[in-house]
Structures are given as structure tokens and as C-alpha cells.
Scaffold this active site. Structure first.
Site, PDB file in Angstrom:
ATOM      1  N   ARG A  25      31.436  64.866  29.949  1.00  0.00           N
ATOM      2  CA  ARG A  25      31.413  66.000  29.022  1.00  0.00           C
ATOM      3  C   ARG A  25      31.973  65.470  27.398  1.00  0.00           C
ATOM      4  O   ARG A  25      31.755  65.713  26.619  1.00  0.00           O
ATOM      5  CB  ARG A  25      32.957  66.340  30.090  1.00  0.00           C
ATOM      6  CG  ARG A  25      31.877  67.394  31.219  1.00  0.00           C
ATOM      7  CD  ARG A  25      32.240  68.828  31.014  1.00  0.00           C
ATOM      8  NE  ARG A  25      30.831  68.784  31.923  1.00  0.00           N
ATOM      9  CZ  ARG A  25      30.969  69.688  32.757  1.00  0.00           C
ATOM     10  NH1 ARG A  25      32.499  70.223  33.091  1.00  0.00           N
ATOM     11  NH2 ARG A  25      30.103  70.241  34.396  1.00  0.00           N
ATOM     12  N   ASP A 103      39.136  45.810  42.080  1.00  0.00           N
ATOM     13  CA  ASP A 103      39.246  44.828  41.661  1.00  0.00           C
ATOM     14  C   ASP A 103      38.373  44.436  41.202  1.00  0.00           C
ATOM     15  O   ASP A 103      37.844  43.731  40.119  1.00  0.00           O
ATOM     16  CB  ASP A 103      40.352  44.324  42.281  1.00  0.00           C
ATOM     17  CG  ASP A 103      40.822  42.846  41.607  1.00  0.00           C
ATOM     18  OD1 ASP A 103      41.686  42.850  40.876  1.00  0.00           O
ATOM     19  OD2 ASP A 103      40.293  41.703  42.604  1.00  0.00           O
ATOM     20  N   SER A 105      35.275  44.981  41.173  1.00  0.00           N
ATOM     21  CA  SER A 105      34.206  46.170  39.954  1.00  0.00           C
ATOM     22  C   SER A 105      34.693  45.396  38.598  1.00  0.00           C
ATOM     23  O   SER A 105      33.733  45.356  37.218  1.00  0.00           O
ATOM     24  CB  SER A 105      34.091  47.082  40.159  1.00  0.00           C
ATOM     25  OG  SER A 105      33.859  47.114  41.085  1.00  0.00           O
ATOM     26  N   ASP A 127      43.063  51.259  47.185  1.00  0.00           N
ATOM     27  CA  ASP A 127      44.070  49.490  47.844  1.00  0.00           C
ATOM     28  C   ASP A 127      44.609  50.347  47.525  1.00  0.00           C
ATOM     29  O   ASP A 127      45.902  49.994  47.407  1.00  0.00           O
ATOM     30  CB  ASP A 127      43.642  49.093  47.895  1.00  0.00           C
ATOM     31  CG  ASP A 127      41.424  48.552  48.786  1.00  0.00           C
ATOM     32  OD1 ASP A 127      41.802  49.495  49.921  1.00  0.00           O
ATOM     33  OD2 ASP A 127      41.393  47.964  48.750  1.00  0.00           O
ATOM     34  N   ARG A 154      50.538  62.076  66.176  1.00  0.00           N
ATOM     35  CA  ARG A 154      52.085  61.775  66.951  1.00  0.00           C
ATOM     36  C   ARG A 154      52.472  62.748  67.788  1.00  0.00           C
ATOM     37  O   ARG A 154      53.179  61.878  68.949  1.00  0.00           O
ATOM     38  CB  ARG A 154      53.426  61.662  64.968  1.00  0.00           C
ATOM     39  CG  ARG A 154      54.493  61.197  65.381  1.00  0.00           C
ATOM     40  CD  ARG A 154      55.616  61.563  64.519  1.00  0.00           C
ATOM     41  NE  ARG A 154      56.059  61.300  63.245  1.00  0.00           N
ATOM     42  CZ  ARG A 154      56.345  59.877  63.839  1.00  0.00           C
ATOM     43  NH1 ARG A 154      56.998  59.397  65.225  1.00  0.00           N
ATOM     44  NH2 ARG A 154      56.379  58.718  63.230  1.00  0.00           N
ATOM     45  N   ARG A 162      54.383  57.628  74.009  1.00  0.00           N
ATOM     46  CA  ARG A 162      53.734  56.169  73.708  1.00  0.00           C
ATOM     47  C   ARG A 162      54.531  55.499  71.966  1.00  0.00           C
ATOM     48  O   ARG A 162      55.243  56.301  71.306  1.00  0.00           O
ATOM     49  CB  ARG A 162      52.003  56.587  73.238  1.00  0.00           C
ATOM     50  CG  ARG A 162      52.097  56.385  74.685  1.00  0.00           C
ATOM     51  CD  ARG A 162      50.487  56.973  75.265  1.00  0.00           C
ATOM     52  NE  ARG A 162      49.741  57.133  76.386  1.00  0.00           N
ATOM     53  CZ  ARG A 162      48.702  57.992  76.607  1.00  0.00           C
ATOM     54  NH1 ARG A 162      47.945  58.111  75.596  1.00  0.00           N
ATOM     55  NH2 ARG A 162      48.508  57.801  77.125  1.00  0.00           N
ATOM     56  N   ARG A 171      42.305  46.408  52.040  1.00  0.00           N
ATOM     57  CA  ARG A 171      42.340  44.944  52.056  1.00  0.00           C
ATOM     58  C   ARG A 171      43.426  43.988  52.405  1.00  0.00           C
ATOM     59  O   ARG A 171      43.845  44.142  53.379  1.00  0.00           O
ATOM     60  CB  ARG A 171      41.655  44.595  50.935  1.00  0.00           C
ATOM     61  CG  ARG A 171      40.197  43.672  50.532  1.00  0.00           C
ATOM     62  CD  ARG A 171      39.466  43.751  49.458  1.00  0.00           C
ATOM     63  NE  ARG A 171      38.834  44.846  49.160  1.00  0.00           N
ATOM     64  CZ  ARG A 171      37.519  44.739  49.309  1.00  0.00           C
ATOM     65  NH1 ARG A 171      37.372  43.319  49.482  1.00  0.00           N
ATOM     66  NH2 ARG A 171      36.796  46.070  48.424  1.00  0.00           N
TER      67      ARG A 171
HETATM   68  O1  F6P Z   1      38.863  48.474  49.145  1.00  0.00           O
HETATM   69  C1  F6P Z   1      38.651  50.058  49.799  1.00  0.00           C
HETATM   70  C2  F6P Z   1      38.059  49.665  51.009  1.00  0.00           C
HETATM   71  O2  F6P Z   1      38.027  50.546  51.733  1.00  0.00           O
HETATM   72  C3  F6P Z   1      38.799  48.426  51.736  1.00  0.00           C
HETATM   73  O3  F6P Z   1      40.377  49.626  51.848  1.00  0.00           O
HETATM   74  C4  F6P Z   1      38.550  47.948  52.807  1.00  0.00           C
HETATM   75  O4  F6P Z   1      38.629  46.251  53.313  1.00  0.00           O
HETATM   76  C5  F6P Z   1      37.280  48.543  52.168  1.00  0.00           C
HETATM   77  O5  F6P Z   1      37.138  48.877  51.263  1.00  0.00           O
HETATM   78  C6  F6P Z   1      36.317  48.239  53.237  1.00  0.00           C
HETATM   79  O6  F6P Z   1      34.778  48.105  52.507  1.00  0.00           O
HETATM   80  P1  F6P Z   1      33.047  48.497  53.469  1.00  0.00           P
HETATM   81  O7  F6P Z   1      32.985  49.748  52.648  1.00  0.00           O
HETATM   82  O8  F6P Z   1      32.468  46.944  52.399  1.00  0.00           O
HETATM   83  O9  F6P Z   1      33.194  47.641  54.511  1.00  0.00           O
END
Ligand code: F6P
Length: 319
Positions: A25, A103, A105, A127, A154, A162, A171
Site C-alpha cells: 500500500r 536470520d 533469509s 524465534d 496445566r 503430574r 531453533r
Molecule cells: O524459525 C522458525 C521455526 O519455526 C523454528 O522455531 C523451528 O526450529 C523451525 O522454524 C522449523 O522449521 P521447518 O518449518 O523447516 O520445519
């Protein structure tokens, strides 16, 4: 007429659509043409791009995922893949590339900048692990989604006395796990940045039982390893049967929170402001609630500090 291409590579994050909307836009209203690249970097390699209009982004602000679709594209990391992507950009005479992603990308965008295309990175990832920005698009929504799920778990933890291990994404980082842990009142949080001592954990759990704290939530970041293996080790040293629940991809989906949408709208609009000002090769960030830009080289070279004080607070509150 200046031409902008926009893409959303890597893991989708709630709020990406709000960001696409803002870029489209603002650019069209400022007299530029915008092209949407499908499937992330794969679309650049395959020349899968289309011209977007003001109405291409109607009714998307509240949707998770990305209308431009995404993919994990290993080919963009190769010289051949990179040259194909550059060829597509040159063929369509694209002047500016806006990359809304994580990161990896942004790293690929930096490589493209070396070929005379001006690139702008917009941090979007659940992340929140991109250096230079306090927050990424989608982070806030993912926290809410995970906390909502843990609140439900919970109920069972309390009813059955438990111990649960909840595995969350992130990641190799613990930014997401820490915020989820604090908001869900977790007794323990494990993140890859801090080594754990199994004996201490077991002693802690035994003490909890003595204190009549019989239901326990442990948030376990995926980067810490195998949650089931960890549960087994706890059982071996304490005799406590620990249930494991992996929240998985629900953390990436769903309608973006108002905060994620607004950050996305601000980031997207700011990227167009930079283009109009003639800036080049920047990553848009938020620092202390102020939207700014940092050089792309800086964003990919720094390592974001994990807020260990959050871990300390979680421990203090779990007495
Ligand atoms: O970077 C985002 C994320 O969801 C991470 O938290 C995870 O490790 C990864 O991507 C999973 O990647 P994919 O979609 O390739 O399984």
C-alpha cells in the site's frame, strides 16, 4: 518508475501478511510498482513473480501464514541459485528487494545486495533471534499461542499431580522459551544458552514434591535436545513419571496478535520510507520502542544476548 519486489522466505510468522499489506500500500501510493515473489527465494530462482495492486492485499491483515507462500530454499545458498535469483531480478528491472523473514533469509538478502540490488530486511520469525531488534514479527503471537496451550495442559497437570515437559520452538535459541515460561508460570525453563545440571533438576523436583508442589510445568526449548530423553533421565533418577508434550507447529500459526500486526505495519511502512529517502541495504529494527534501520552487514554479524535475568526471575517466582 521504481520497482520493488517483496518475498517471505523461511518459516512463516503471524503478521507477515500485515507487513506485505503495508509495503504494497505504501509503495503504490508513493508511485512505485510492487511485485510479489511466490514461495520465498524459490520464486526468485523460478521466476515466479506477479504484479501486485492495492486490492491484492485486501482482507489479509488478520490472517497468519503468508499470501506469498514460503519454502526452505537450499539452492539460494549456492552460486548457481544466487545467479538465477539475480537474473530474475534484473529481467524484471527490480530496483529494491524487501525480504520479510528470519536470520537465514536476511543473510541471503545480504548476498543479493552485492549484485547492485538494494535490499531491505524486515525481521519476521517466531524465534526472535535476529540481532539488533528487540522484537520480530510473529514473536508476540507465538508466545500467546503457546501460553494458551500450556494453560490447558496445566489443568491436567494440576488434576493429576503430574510433571509436564512442554517442548517449544526457537531453533538454537531460548528467546521464545523464556517468554513462554515466564507467562505460563513455569517452574523450570531450559534453554540452549544455559547448560543444565541433571542432578540439580532432580533434587529440585524431589523438593517440590516434599513442598506439596505436585504439579510442575517445565518449558523445554527445542534447541536443548530430545525432550523425551530428558524425561527418561528424570524418571531414572527420581521415579517421577514425566509427561512430554511438543507444541510443534501450532506456535507458528493463527491470527496475529494486535502487537504483531502493528509491528508488521510499522516495519513495512518504514521500509518504504527508507526506499523513498534513497537509503540502501538496511534491516528494520525496533529498539526501546523506536523503529530504526541498521546496516544489513551489522544485522548478520552480531549475536543477540539472551536475557538471563528472565531465567532468574522465573526461578524466583517458582518457589
Ligand atoms: O524459525 C522458525 C521455526 O519455526 C523454528 O522455531 C523451528 O526450529 C523451525 O522454524 C522449523 O522449521 P521447518 O518449518 O523447516 O520445519
Amino acid at each position: 518508475m521504481k520497482k520493488i519486489a517483496i518475498l517471505t522466505p523461511g518459516g512463516d510468522a503471524p503478521g507477515m501478511n500485515a507487513c506485505i499489506r503495508a509495503v504494497v500500500r505504501r509503495s503504490i501510493s508513493s508511485g512505485m510498482e510492487v511485485y510479489g515473489v511466490m514461495n520465498g527465494y524459490q520464486g526468485l530462482i523460478d521466476d515466479n513473480i506477479y504484479k501486485m495492486e492495492l486490492r491484492s492485499v485486501s482482507g489479509i491483515i488478520h490472517h497468519g501464514g503468508t499470501i506469498l507462500k514460503s519454502s526452505r530454499c537450499a539452492e539460494i545458498k549456492t552460486d548457481e541459485g544466487l545467479s538465477k535469483a539475480i537474473a530474475t531480478l534484473k529481467k524484471h528491472q527490480i530496483d529494491f528487494l524487501v525480504v520479510i523473514g528470519g536470520d537465514g533469509s536476511i543473510r541471503a538478502a545480504e548476498k543479493i545486495s552485492k549484485f547492485g540490488i538494494s535490499v531491505f530486511g524486515i525481521p519476521a520469525s517466531i524465534d526472535n533471534d535476529i540481532f539488533g531488534t528487540d522484537e520480530t514479527i510473529g514473536f508476540d503471537t507465538a508466545i500467546d499461542t503457546a501460553v494458551d496451550a500450556i494453560d490447558k495442559i496445566r489443568d491436567t497437570a494440576t488434576s493429576f499431580d503430574r510433571v509436564f515437559i512442554i517442548e517449544v520452538m526457537g531453533r538454537e535459541h531460548g528467546f521464545l522459551a523464556l517468554e513462554i515460561g515466564l507467562a505460563s508460570g513455569a517452574e523450570l525453563v531450559f534453554i540452549p544458552e544455559v547448560k543444565y545440571d541433571l542432578k540439580k533438576v532432580c533434587d529440585e523436583l524431589k523438593k517440590d514434591q516434599q513442598k506439596k508442589k505436585t504439579s510442575v510445568i517445565i518449558v523445554f526449548a527445542e534447541g536443548c535436545g530430545d525432550a523425551k530423553e530428558f524425561a527418561k533421565k528424570i524418571f531414572e533418577c527420581t521415579g517421577i513419571d514425566v509427561k512430554v508434550s511438543n507444541l510443534g507447529y501450532i506456535q507458528r500459526g493463527g491470527n496475529p496478535s494486535a502487537r504483531s500486526r502493528n509491528l508488521a505495519s510499522r516495519f513495512g511502512s518504514f521500509s518504504v520510507d527508507l526506499i523513498l529517502k534513497g537509503e540502501k541495504n538496511k534491516v528494520i529494527v525496533t529498539q526501546d520502542c523506536v523503529i530504526k534501520a541498521i546496516p544489513i552487514e551489522k544485522a548478520i554479524s552480531g549475536e543477540k544476548d539472551i536475557p538471563k535475568d528472565t531465567l532468574v526471575l522465573i526461578e524466583k517466582l517458582a518457589v
